[in-house]
Scaffold this motif. Structure first.
Motif, short mmCIF file in Angstrom:
data_model
loop_
_atom_site.label_atom_id
_atom_site.label_comp_id
_atom_site.label_asym_id
_atom_site.label_seq_id
_atom_site.Cartn_x
_atom_site.Cartn_y
_atom_site.Cartn_z
N GLU A 4 42.92 73.45 35.49
CA GLU A 4 43.38 72.08 35.72
C GLU A 4 44.74 72.13 36.42
OE1 GLU A 4 45.34 68.38 33.18
OE2 GLU A 4 44.17 69.92 32.14
N ILE A 5 44.85 71.48 37.55
CA ILE A 5 46.16 71.31 38.19
C ILE A 5 46.78 70.07 37.57
CG2 ILE A 5 47.41 70.97 40.34
CD1 ILE A 5 45.20 72.43 41.80
N THR A 6 47.58 70.29 36.56
CA THR A 6 48.15 69.18 35.79
C THR A 6 49.15 68.38 36.62
OG1 THR A 6 47.94 70.63 33.87
CG2 THR A 6 49.24 68.63 33.57
N ASP A 7 49.98 69.08 37.38
CA ASP A 7 50.97 68.44 38.24
C ASP A 7 51.18 69.37 39.43
OD1 ASP A 7 53.26 67.50 39.52
OD2 ASP A 7 54.17 66.78 37.66
N PRO A 8 50.81 68.95 40.65
CA PRO A 8 50.91 69.85 41.81
C PRO A 8 52.33 70.32 42.10
CG PRO A 8 50.47 67.58 42.50
CD PRO A 8 50.28 67.62 41.01
N VAL A 9 53.31 69.63 41.58
CA VAL A 9 54.70 70.02 41.82
C VAL A 9 55.08 71.27 41.05
CG1 VAL A 9 57.12 69.33 41.40
CG2 VAL A 9 55.52 67.73 42.47
N TRP A 10 54.46 71.45 39.83
CA TRP A 10 54.98 72.56 39.03
C TRP A 10 54.03 73.18 38.02
CZ3 TRP A 10 56.30 72.48 33.59
CH2 TRP A 10 55.93 71.30 32.94
N LEU A 11 52.89 72.57 37.69
CA LEU A 11 52.14 73.04 36.53
C LEU A 11 50.62 73.02 36.74
CD1 LEU A 11 52.12 73.91 33.51
CD2 LEU A 11 52.08 71.46 32.94
N SER A 12 50.01 74.17 36.41
CA SER A 12 48.56 74.28 36.28
C SER A 12 48.26 74.85 34.91
CB SER A 12 47.96 75.19 37.35
OG SER A 12 48.31 74.77 38.65
N LYS A 13 47.04 74.59 34.41
CA LYS A 13 46.63 75.12 33.11
C LYS A 13 45.29 75.81 33.24
CE LYS A 13 49.05 71.76 30.19
NZ LYS A 13 49.83 72.71 29.38
N ALA A 14 45.15 76.92 32.53
CA ALA A 14 43.88 77.63 32.41
C ALA A 14 43.50 77.58 30.94
CB ALA A 14 44.03 79.07 32.89
N ARG A 15 42.37 76.95 30.62
CA ARG A 15 41.97 76.73 29.23
C ARG A 15 40.71 77.51 28.88
NH1 ARG A 15 44.38 71.88 27.38
NH2 ARG A 15 45.27 70.60 29.03
N ARG A 16 40.69 77.92 27.62
CA ARG A 16 39.46 78.42 27.03
C ARG A 16 39.51 78.11 25.54
NH1 ARG A 16 38.36 84.51 27.57
NH2 ARG A 16 37.82 84.04 29.72
N ASP A 17 38.54 77.38 25.08
CA ASP A 17 38.52 76.92 23.69
C ASP A 17 39.78 76.11 23.42
OD1 ASP A 17 36.07 78.22 23.31
OD2 ASP A 17 37.08 80.12 22.86
#
Length: 273
Positions: free
Chosen positions: A80-93
């Motif tokens: 998930e690109i949470t905020d293109p300026v500074w934050l992405s997330k990689a999730r599992r469970d």
């Protein structure tokens, strides 16, 4: 909301969480993605303080973050690109990895020097790198929200390193926002009044001289910067009092930089572990 209490006692991470963290670190090392671990693990490396965490914070350049997203997606993570300026997330469970390329206000951004200056460390048994103390402090200078405040972390980093920091580097990282570094220094002095010598006297003099000059010769054209610190608490200044939205401009500038990155000729792939 239960707020954490500082402690040297290591948290007991669930086995599946540690396994996921190890998997991510080993995978990024294998794929030669340059990064540095931040968050709870970097804080512990520089201060001895442990903090329970459900996420793994990784600092990367915008280019490296894009590669990391590809690598982790191929490994089965939900991206998930949470905020293109500074934050992405990689999730599992229920666990996730934060891919951080700077601060949400767009002022502080990660470049190759952040990775080059990082320190070797072991995280969940994996040989990797953590942010250097200087970059860790810089990453926390703007975290002065009503809901979250990292001033104590900065004070603890100065205390934990006994001030053995590259202060010229810190001044460079702070740049035009040097007052926030001075603010952190004053907070450290207040918390540890008998340890002001941890900060070199020439740095104290420089900051005092700058402050005195700014007070005695104010810049009439200097613009409001409160929204860079907390857009909610300073919302009235922008929305009702007509002050410039410095936050919006900063984020827009950062988005433009990300969309039009400069040519990078220096290889940093050897710095992943």
């Amino acid at each position: 909301m239960v707020r954490p209490v500082s402690s040297s006692v290591a948290p007991q991470f669930p086995a599946e969480q540690e396994a996921l963290f190890r998997e991510v670190l080993l995978l990024l090392n294998e794929k030669q993605v340059p990064y540095a671990v931040s968050g709870a693990f970097a804080l512990h490396a520089h201060t001895g303080i442990w903090r329970n965490t459900k996420d793994l914070d990784l600092f990367l350049t915008a280019e490296a973050a894009a590669k990391a997203r590809e690598v982790l997606k191929a490994d089965g993570f939900e991206i998930e690109i949470t905020d293109p300026v500074w934050l992405s997330k990689a999730r599992r469970d229920e666990f996730f990895v934060d891919l951080i390329t700077g601060m949400s206000n767009g002022v502080i951004t990660v470049d190759d020097s952040w990775i080059q200056g990082s320190a070797r460390a072991k995280v969940t048994g994996v040989q990797t790198r953590v942010l250097a103390a200087e970059e860790l402090i810089a990453s926390k200078m703007f975290v002065l929200f009503r809901e979250r405040y990292d001033g104590a972390d900065i004070a603890h980093v100065i205390h934990g390193t006994r001030g053995r920091l590259d202060w010229d580097r810190l001044m460079q990282l702070a740049g035009d926002h040097w007052e926030l570094l001075f603010y952190a220094m004053l907070l450290f002095k207040y918390a540890y009044p008998n340890k002001t010598d941890f900060i070199p006297k020439e740095i104290w003099r420089t900051m005092l001289d700058r402050t005195r000059d700014a007070i005695e010769h104010p810049d009439a054209k200097a613009e409001f910067r409160g929204s860079l610190l907390d857009e909610r608490m300073f919302a009235i200044d922008v929305q009702e009092w007509g002050m410039k939205d410095m936050l919006g401009q900063s984020r827009k500038d950062r988005e433009t930089e990300i969309e039009n990155p400069p040519d990078e000729s220096e290889d940093t792939t050897g710095l992943v572990a």
